[in-house]
Design an enzyme around this catalytic site. Structure first.
Site, short mmCIF file in Angstrom:
data_model
loop_
_atom_site.label_atom_id
_atom_site.label_comp_id
_atom_site.label_asym_id
_atom_site.label_seq_id
_atom_site.Cartn_x
_atom_site.Cartn_y
_atom_site.Cartn_z
N GLU A 284 0.73 4.06 1.87
CA GLU A 284 1.38 4.25 3.25
C GLU A 284 2.54 3.45 3.52
OE1 GLU A 284 -3.07 4.49 3.62
OE2 GLU A 284 -1.69 3.56 2.19
N CYS B 298 -2.23 -0.38 7.21
CA CYS B 298 -1.79 1.02 7.58
C CYS B 298 -1.55 1.67 8.65
CB CYS B 298 -1.86 1.81 6.14
SG CYS B 298 -1.70 0.97 4.72
N CYS C 134 -6.23 1.89 5.89
CA CYS C 134 -7.00 0.78 6.48
C CYS C 134 -6.15 0.44 7.46
CB CYS C 134 -6.66 -0.31 5.47
SG CYS C 134 -5.04 -0.84 5.23
N HIS D 10 0.68 -1.20 -0.13
CA HIS D 10 -0.16 -0.01 -0.01
C HIS D 10 1.04 1.19 0.05
CE1 HIS D 10 -3.96 -1.92 1.67
NE2 HIS D 10 -3.29 -2.72 0.88
#
Length: 158
Positions: free
Chosen positions: A64, A95, A92, A62
């Site tokens: 992040e 993260c 999410c 992801h």
């Protein structure tokens, strides 16, 4: 805080979220869900990332996570308590956990994620966490622009 300070904060947040949006556009160009992130310390970006789940065949890739990994190697410590993570979509669960472990001081996100957002939408994982680490949360900055990029991406996919 005075109105001029609030305006200055908003302008600063907008500046860095535009950088995160550029990262999100790179993700979209690669066929990835268009989420981008940058980590800022002082007045400079020390980490960048955009979703690369499909490209790397890695469910943890992801924006992040990639930005945190890039920023962790900068400076004298992996701790990012003096940094702000700017991301185009509400983080999410995974993260959010990474932000806590990295001790990110502040997160500024664009669009809310009512399905999987773990900062404000489906949960508030950064608040009252077991690490006794306070994270300042600012949401909804440039939400329309961030949301529009996601909507356009998914409309093209259908």
């Amino acid at each position: 805080m005075s109105d001029s300070n609030l305006f200055a904060d908003f302008r600063s947040h907008e500046r860095w979220l535009r950088e995160a949006l550029s990262e999100a556009e790179m993700a979209a160009d690669k066929g990835e869900v268009p989420v981008g992130a940058v980590i800022v310390r002082g007045d400079r970006i020390i980490g960048r990332g955009h979703n690369q789940v499909e490209l790397l065949r890695d469910p943890t890739a992801h924006a992040e996570i990639l930005a945190i990994g890039a920023a962790g190697g900068q400076g004298e410590s992996w701790r990012l308590d003096d940094c702000t993570l700017y991301v185009t979509l509400e983080p999410c669960t995974m993260c959010s956990g990474a932000m806590l472990l990295a001790r990110v001081g502040r997160v500024v996100f664009g669009a809310a994620d009512p399905r999987a957002g773990a900062v404000a939408s489906t949960g508030r994982l950064l608040e009252g966490n077991p690490y006794n680490h306070g994270v300042e949360i600012v949401g909804g900055i440039m939400a329309e622009e961030c949301s529009a990029l996601l909507k356009e991406f998914f409309q093209k996919k259908r």
